[in-house]
Design a protein around this motif. Sequence first.
Motif, PDB file in Angstrom:
ATOM      1  N   GLN A   1       0.819  -1.217   0.000  1.00 32.85           N
ATOM      2  CA  GLN A   1       0.000   0.000   0.000  1.00 32.85           C
ATOM      3  C   GLN A   1       0.845   1.256   0.000  1.00 32.85           C
ATOM      4  O   GLN A   1       0.324   2.358  -0.136  1.00 32.85           O
ATOM      5  N   THR A   2       2.156   1.107   0.248  1.00 36.64           N
ATOM      6  CA  THR A   2       2.964   2.293   0.531  1.00 36.64           C
ATOM      7  C   THR A   2       4.141   2.486  -0.407  1.00 36.64           C
ATOM      8  O   THR A   2       4.804   3.518  -0.336  1.00 36.64           O
TER       9      THR A   2
ATOM     10  N   ALA B   1      16.754  -4.711   4.947  1.00 34.24           N
ATOM     11  CA  ALA B   1      15.539  -4.306   4.242  1.00 34.24           C
ATOM     12  C   ALA B   1      15.712  -4.341   2.729  1.00 34.24           C
ATOM     13  O   ALA B   1      14.742  -4.479   1.994  1.00 34.24           O
TER      14      ALA B   1
ATOM     15  N   ILE C   1       0.724   1.521   9.934  1.00 29.40           N
ATOM     16  CA  ILE C   1       0.492   0.767   8.702  1.00 29.40           C
ATOM     17  C   ILE C   1       1.606  -0.262   8.548  1.00 29.40           C
ATOM     18  O   ILE C   1       2.727  -0.040   9.029  1.00 29.40           O
ATOM     19  N   LEU C   2       1.304  -1.388   7.929  1.00 27.05           N
ATOM     20  CA  LEU C   2       2.373  -2.326   7.597  1.00 27.05           C
ATOM     21  C   LEU C   2       3.135  -1.747   6.413  1.00 27.05           C
ATOM     22  O   LEU C   2       2.598  -1.613   5.321  1.00 27.05           O
ATOM     23  N   GLY C   3       4.377  -1.384   6.649  1.00 22.22           N
ATOM     24  CA  GLY C   3       5.144  -0.650   5.653  1.00 22.22           C
ATOM     25  C   GLY C   3       5.932  -1.549   4.733  1.00 22.22           C
ATOM     26  O   GLY C   3       5.811  -2.782   4.762  1.00 22.22           O
ATOM     27  N   SER C   4       6.757  -0.922   3.907  1.00 21.28           N
ATOM     28  CA  SER C   4       7.439  -1.642   2.841  1.00 21.28           C
ATOM     29  C   SER C   4       8.534  -2.566   3.367  1.00 21.28           C
ATOM     30  O   SER C   4       9.014  -3.417   2.635  1.00 21.28           O
ATOM     31  N   TRP C   5       8.939  -2.407   4.614  1.00 23.69           N
ATOM     32  CA  TRP C   5       9.917  -3.328   5.207  1.00 23.69           C
ATOM     33  C   TRP C   5       9.246  -4.592   5.750  1.00 23.69           C
ATOM     34  O   TRP C   5       9.921  -5.454   6.296  1.00 23.69           O
TER      35      TRP C   5
ATOM     36  N   ARG D   1       8.451   0.562  -5.852  1.00 23.87           N
ATOM     37  CA  ARG D   1       9.060  -0.772  -5.887  1.00 23.87           C
ATOM     38  C   ARG D   1       8.173  -1.797  -6.583  1.00 23.87           C
ATOM     39  O   ARG D   1       8.667  -2.644  -7.338  1.00 23.87           O
TER      40      ARG D   1
ATOM     41  N   SER E   1      -4.931   0.520   6.492  1.00 22.25           N
ATOM     42  CA  SER E   1      -4.294  -0.171   5.382  1.00 22.25           C
ATOM     43  C   SER E   1      -3.835   0.763   4.273  1.00 22.25           C
ATOM     44  O   SER E   1      -3.199   0.332   3.324  1.00 22.25           O
ATOM     45  N   ASN E   2      -4.148   2.056   4.370  1.00 20.21           N
ATOM     46  CA  ASN E   2      -3.498   3.011   3.472  1.00 20.21           C
ATOM     47  C   ASN E   2      -3.556   4.405   4.062  1.00 20.21           C
ATOM     48  O   ASN E   2      -4.364   4.696   4.948  1.00 20.21           O
ATOM     49  N   TYR E   3      -2.669   5.251   3.597  1.00 15.06           N
ATOM     50  CA  TYR E   3      -2.516   6.593   4.162  1.00 15.06           C
ATOM     51  C   TYR E   3      -3.822   7.384   4.103  1.00 15.06           C
ATOM     52  O   TYR E   3      -4.113   8.194   4.973  1.00 15.06           O
TER      53      TYR E   3
END
Lengths: 267, 267, 267
Positions: free
Chosen positions: A125-126, C55, C228-232, A130, C215-217
């Motif tokens: 979602q972010t 990461a 939020i569950l981020g890209s890492w 990528r 789940s999104n900004y």
Amino acid sequence: MPFVITLLSDFGTRDAFAGVMKGVILGIAPEARLVDLTHEIPAQDVTAGALVLRAAAGFFPAAAIHLAVVDPGVGTARCPLLVVTERGLLVGPDNGLLHPAAAVLGVREIRVLDQPKYFRHPVSQTFHGRDVFAPVAAHLAAGVPPQALGSPVSAMTELPLAAPSREGDELRGEVIYVDRFGNLVTNISAADVASFPAQGLSVSVAGVANVPVVSNYAAVPNGAALAILGSWGLLEIAVREGSATRRLGAQRGTRVDVKIRAVVTRA
Amino acid sequence: MPFVITLLSDFGTRDAFAGVMKGVILGIAPEARLVDLTHEIPAQDVTAGALVLRAAAGFFPAAAIHLAVVDPGVGTARCPLLVVTERGLLVGPDNGLLHPAAAVLGVREIRVLDQPKYFRHPVSQTFHGRDVFAPVAAHLAAGVPPQALGSPVSAMTELPLAAPSREGDELRGEVIYVDRFGNLVTNISAADVASFPAQGLSVSVAGVANVPVVSNYAAVPNGAALAILGSWGLLEIAVREGSATRRLGAQRGTRVDVKIRAVVTRA
Amino acid sequence: MPFVITLLSDFGTRDAFAGVMKGVILGIAPEARLVDLTHEIPAQDVTAGALVLRAAAGFFPAAAIHLAVVDPGVGTARCPLLVVTERGLLVGPDNGLLHPAAAVLGVREIRVLDQPKYFRHPVSQTFHGRDVFAPVAAHLAAGVPPQALGSPVSAMTELPLAAPSREGDELRGEVIYVDRFGNLVTNISAADVASFPAQGLSVSVAGVANVPVVSNYAAVPNGAALAILGSWGLLEIAVREGSATRRLGAQRGTRVDVKIRAVVTRA
């Protein structure tokens, strides 16, 4: 010849976001040539990103793929785009970021990236840089044709950019970008200035400074302000061996007027 | 094997000036390998640029082309130069920027870039990196010989760099560069230090600190100052896991003296 | 296909340390593809370097060589390491920097770099990035097998990373990294969060803020905090179009708790 992919973002260079995009690209298109335009666009500043992309894209080979991600709406309904131009391909979010560059390069077709098989999964979602934009740019470099990557649409989001206005013998514009040297890039183009006499022009900044328009920095003493047609093809206000933004207290949005010089200066 | 072109400038990385140069290069020499030395030379600081270029160029393959642009005199009469050395080619303005690197690499010939057909046109008044130096570096990478690019001249502008002086049993030098860690790089070389006994040396900074000369950081406790022969081959003053410039209040130009240690320390 | 070598360090980008490593690499492995992960790890911050490497490394092709240098112990007895993993090779100091990435990529073997013939000589006391790690990475890219570069050892230095703990219906974690946008990356993983109900979670930061997990900004208004569950793959606390580190006064080590939301918010 390997394809060039340029990268522009607001990811900065300290968190490896840009590096991660490159890893994804090289997994799909190992021969792609990667060139950073910049990752230091101020966070979520779509206008700054759009202006830098417009200023840079035209200097690359016509087969270049320009991947641009300044994407405050990531995770929302804003569309991911591919723009095929006369002189290169643009990939990024449909939030105005691509429009100024597309206009300069010459739009051939606009496509919404709606083919998830060319994305990286799961799509977060972010970080569509990528998961969506980097994979699509890489597939383009690897030979996937634009029509396989998305459906054509008739328009893209435009960026509201202030245009200069003519009032009598005065041209009213504004600062649209401040570069790393503190130079004030205006929205006044070489063509705008060409409608004035070549000599005896001056520029006021925020209504007060009286800055001569010159053809090189050395026309004024060190520490003095000057206006010059800069490398973007736009009028810039600079301070010789100094910072115009600090000296003149000007920033993006500051009004800049060009007029026949009232006071003759030594320049 | 493709040519390596290194890039050094004071353009920063947020405005795409460096990216634009790369676009111009890849249009002329698509196979060139591009490596950034740095674009973070302080704006218009020719001395810092010259020192970083000198410190780095020798580590590249002998066929490398080093493109360096720190150019406060852009648009004036200062000449654009190509220097052919024993270990690489240097391209940039004749303002002292290239001289220290040229001296270390071994000058074979110096040429003024006077063949506009190898420039990008129109040549702007403000961005010879894009219009003169990048195209010339690219043409070199694409196989154009140096003699086609410019006429030979007998000398180039030198940079006035302070040399250390010996006074009795003391060596007087100064800080010439402060690196990203806050280490103080001096103009005192390994050869200068070799004229002293290997043990029992100390260094004073701005006449006051008493810093031991050691052979590795671990010779002093965390937070303590030390002097060491650094990676540039020059004596550096550092603070272990800290910043010498902050701790010692020293900067470029600060005097540094090496002497037989008067006070025995624990180091 | 040429090998990819990624580079991560705390060398910054203004002193050419990274450029020098690239020069050394290209002298040994002219075809290597060089990709910067980042050189902006805070000086000597092994933990930050290890987290960024972890990461990023997994997004590169499995044959990639990851060269990482955050090395406050340079010149001391800490060992130089090569770690062969299921998905890439890691080269760097044995100070914990490589361990988190190695654990994620899957360790096959660990080797101490004890073959000086693959180093650059003389080996300095202060820059093993240039003299040990870059040459070894380059020799790997040029085809030298891992077993020629060092002797196997059974273990490597681990990094003490705080793990989240479960206390009743609450999960206690902490901020482990603050990214360029001011987002607070925690040590709480997607798997940790999955043990809670999918809806109605909130997060407290330093015991006070009450931040919804979304789940999104776009689930919160501009300027509001969110988790939020981020890209890492880790829970992050962010402020929509803002900076969570500034807004919440949080930094690395700040406690973060996940719990069933007590107060229903508008989100």
